[in-house]
Motif scaffolding. Structure first.
Motif, short mmCIF file in Angstrom:
data_model
loop_
_atom_site.label_atom_id
_atom_site.label_comp_id
_atom_site.label_asym_id
_atom_site.label_seq_id
_atom_site.Cartn_x
_atom_site.Cartn_y
_atom_site.Cartn_z
N VAL A 222 0.85 -1.19 0.00
CA VAL A 222 0.00 0.00 0.00
C VAL A 222 0.88 1.24 0.00
O VAL A 222 1.69 1.43 0.91
CB VAL A 222 -0.94 0.03 1.22
N ALA A 223 0.73 2.08 -1.00
CA ALA A 223 1.48 3.34 -1.07
C ALA A 223 0.63 4.48 -0.54
O ALA A 223 -0.57 4.55 -0.82
CB ALA A 223 1.90 3.63 -2.51
N MET A 224 1.26 5.35 0.23
CA MET A 224 0.55 6.52 0.74
C MET A 224 0.27 7.51 -0.39
O MET A 224 0.97 7.54 -1.40
CB MET A 224 1.39 7.19 1.83
N GLY A 225 -0.74 8.36 -0.20
CA GLY A 225 -1.05 9.35 -1.20
C GLY A 225 0.07 10.33 -1.44
O GLY A 225 0.18 10.92 -2.51
N ASN A 226 0.94 10.49 -0.45
CA ASN A 226 2.10 11.38 -0.54
C ASN A 226 3.36 10.66 -1.01
O ASN A 226 4.46 11.24 -0.98
CB ASN A 226 2.37 12.04 0.81
N ALA A 227 3.23 9.42 -1.43
CA ALA A 227 4.40 8.61 -1.83
C ALA A 227 5.04 9.13 -3.10
O ALA A 227 4.40 9.79 -3.93
CB ALA A 227 3.98 7.15 -2.03
N VAL A 228 6.33 8.79 -3.26
CA VAL A 228 7.02 9.10 -4.51
C VAL A 228 6.39 8.27 -5.63
O VAL A 228 5.81 7.20 -5.38
CB VAL A 228 8.53 8.82 -4.40
N THR A 239 -3.47 4.67 -1.06
CA THR A 239 -4.40 5.26 -0.10
C THR A 239 -4.22 6.77 -0.10
O THR A 239 -3.53 7.34 -0.94
CB THR A 239 -4.17 4.65 1.29
N THR A 240 -4.86 7.43 0.85
CA THR A 240 -4.71 8.87 0.99
C THR A 240 -3.38 9.18 1.68
O THR A 240 -2.64 8.28 2.09
CB THR A 240 -5.89 9.45 1.79
N SER A 241 -3.07 10.44 1.85
CA SER A 241 -1.78 10.82 2.41
C SER A 241 -1.73 10.54 3.91
O SER A 241 -2.76 10.33 4.56
CB SER A 241 -1.51 12.31 2.17
N SER A 242 -0.52 10.57 4.44
CA SER A 242 -0.32 10.34 5.87
C SER A 242 -0.97 11.42 6.72
O SER A 242 -1.29 11.17 7.89
CB SER A 242 1.17 10.26 6.19
N SER A 243 -1.18 12.59 6.15
CA SER A 243 -1.83 13.69 6.87
C SER A 243 -3.34 13.68 6.70
O SER A 243 -4.04 14.50 7.31
CB SER A 243 -1.27 15.03 6.40
N ASP A 245 -5.50 10.70 6.99
CA ASP A 245 -6.01 9.38 7.42
C ASP A 245 -5.59 8.24 6.51
O ASP A 245 -6.33 7.26 6.31
CB ASP A 245 -7.54 9.41 7.53
N GLY A 246 -4.38 8.34 5.95
CA GLY A 246 -3.94 7.34 4.98
C GLY A 246 -3.85 5.92 5.51
O GLY A 246 -4.20 4.97 4.81
N ILE A 247 -3.38 5.76 6.75
CA ILE A 247 -3.29 4.41 7.33
C ILE A 247 -4.68 3.82 7.52
O ILE A 247 -4.98 2.69 7.10
CB ILE A 247 -2.52 4.44 8.66
N LEU A 248 -5.56 4.58 8.14
CA LEU A 248 -6.93 4.11 8.38
C LEU A 248 -7.62 3.78 7.06
O LEU A 248 -8.19 2.70 6.89
CB LEU A 248 -7.72 5.18 9.14
N ASN A 249 -7.57 4.69 6.12
CA ASN A 249 -8.26 4.46 4.84
C ASN A 249 -7.67 3.28 4.08
O ASN A 249 -8.40 2.51 3.44
CB ASN A 249 -8.18 5.72 3.98
N GLY A 250 -6.34 3.13 4.16
CA GLY A 250 -5.70 2.02 3.48
C GLY A 250 -6.09 0.67 4.08
O GLY A 250 -6.32 -0.31 3.35
#
Length: 264
Positions: A222-228, A239-243, A245-250
């Motif tokens: 799972v890559a964060m929304g803010n990932a490279v 998923t969405t970014s770490s800022s 709710d990225g972990i929860l949404n992922g």
């Protein structure tokens, strides 16, 4: 069937842009733990840099220093230190060029120079204070990861001179130093083998260049929304970014948490 296992990168994943753990992430990790799902930190950081995160999230297992040092439930299960002679050769070269080094053991981390602007910049980006200086720290304890601090225009000479090392950029003028072939994926594989957990029951969340191997070797990356971009391309899910709710949404997206999770 054995319970799943979830590996979490720290910077840009568990931590948001302010280097804090969002409330939604704390809740999500707690809910996994309530289900008996293993929660593991998988990071390029040395253990001393993330004790506070372990405490806040109640996580006793980790893959540290990009897979070089692995602990499960507080017990060391894998350790792969860097060759001391090669590290000394590299240290001498950086010293002669006015560049900086950091040495990461399982207990602490030290740097080779005081008041070095690139070292300061690197640790500022982690929101950590300038480390203690000890240019011979690598002679005292096994070192599992180094840092090279130099400008990109100078980095290539180290890449060419040390083909047995991998240099992974993590800040504008900072590179992790690892034995060739080392990665978070290697440490994760060691943990999966010891716990007898099948690959398809493993998940990993990450955002950086040092997460690429991890994201492709687990069952679901799972890559964060803010990932490279490279991490997003390597992942199975974004998923969405770490800022945001990225972990929860992922975790909801991959089916490990229910959609109706509330933060209260």
């Amino acid at each position: 069937m054995k319970k799943p296992i979830v590996f979490f990168d720290i910077d840009g994943t568990l931590l948001n842009e302010e280097k804090k753990i969002p409330a939604s992430t704390k809740k999500a990790v707690h809910l996994l733990q309530e289900q008996g799902i293993h929660t593991v930190i998988a990071t390029g950081r040395a253990p001393k840099m993330f004790y506070w995160i372990q405490k806040e999230l109640n996580i006793d297992s980790y893959v540290a220093m990009n897979g070089q040092y692995v602990v499960f439930d507080g017990q060391e299960i894998y350790a792969n230190p860097i060759d001391r002679d090669r590290l000394e050769t590299l240290s001498m070269m950086t010293a002669s060029n006015g560049h900086g080094m950091a040495y990461c053991s399982h207990l602490d981390y030290k740097v080779s120079k005081s008041n070095h602007p690139f070292i300061e910049g690197g640790f500022d980006s982690l929101m950590l204070p300038y480390p203690e200086v000890d240019e011979e720290y690598f002679k005292q304890l096994p070192i599992f990861q180094g840092h090279l601090y130099c400008g990109p225009q100078n980095a290539q000479m180290y890449f060419d001179h040390f083909p047995d090392f991998s240099f992974i950029k993590w800040d504008a003028n900072a590179y992790d130093i690892l034995p060739k072939g080392a990665s978070k994926a290697v440490g994760i594989q060691k943990m999966l083998e010891i716990l007898d957990i099948k690959k398809e029951n493993s998940f990993a969340f990450g955002d950086g260049l040092n997460d690429l191997e991890m994201l492709t070797m687990v069952g679901t990356g799972v890559a964060m929304g803010n990932a490279v971009p490279e991490a997003k391309a390597a992942a199975d899910v974004i998923t969405t970014s770490s800022s945001h709710d990225g972990i929860l949404n992922g975790l909801i997206k991959v089916g490990l948490l229910e959609k109706d999770v509330t933060l209260v």
